[in-house]
Scaffold this motif. Sequence first.
Motif, short mmCIF file in Angstrom:
data_model
loop_
_atom_site.label_atom_id
_atom_site.label_comp_id
_atom_site.label_asym_id
_atom_site.label_seq_id
_atom_site.Cartn_x
_atom_site.Cartn_y
_atom_site.Cartn_z
N VAL A 1 0.82 -1.21 0.00
CA VAL A 1 0.00 0.00 0.00
C VAL A 1 0.86 1.26 0.00
N GLN A 2 2.17 1.12 0.03
CA GLN A 2 3.08 2.26 0.03
C GLN A 2 3.66 2.53 -1.36
N ASN B 1 2.90 -7.82 1.46
CA ASN B 1 2.85 -6.37 1.65
C ASN B 1 4.20 -5.72 1.33
N THR C 1 -4.89 -7.54 6.52
CA THR C 1 -5.46 -6.26 6.08
C THR C 1 -4.50 -5.54 5.14
N CYS C 2 -3.23 -5.87 5.23
CA CYS C 2 -2.17 -5.33 4.38
C CYS C 2 -1.96 -3.83 4.55
N THR C 3 -2.30 -3.31 5.70
CA THR C 3 -2.08 -1.90 6.00
C THR C 3 -0.74 -1.74 6.70
N GLU D 1 -0.49 -2.92 10.30
CA GLU D 1 -0.45 -4.35 10.56
C GLU D 1 0.99 -4.90 10.62
#
Length: 123
Positions: free
Chosen positions: A38-39, A70, A78-80, A83
């Motif tokens: 997500v980055q 991730n 959640t792949c945030t 996490e």
Amino acid sequence: MPNTGRNFKTSAFQTRTFLPDFATDAQAVLAINGEKDVQVASQANLRAWKDGLTAAGNPKVTVKTFPGLNHLFQHCKTCTVFEYGQLPETISPEVLAYIQEWIAAQTGLKKADHKTDSRSGKN
């Protein structure tokens, strides 16, 4: 301000490109991303590395997306970013094995073809 990784609102996205640093030297380059990152936009990032280096005259670039991983190459739920510290895995063993095999192939210690991911057909 140096990027310490602590303040995600101000330092999460970097706009500097590293391609000129790698394009001047025709050394083998391995660029990898987790599919659930997500980055960094995985596909756009890897396409930029491959296209940029190839256009600059360095065809020795291998790109690989790791499904389900991730930014830190962890299997995620959640792949945030939040996490990361909750996951028991520090880095996926499949990533470590791939890097090891790629280095061995580049140094002539082992013959391998990593140009195409045999599972997905992706570079």
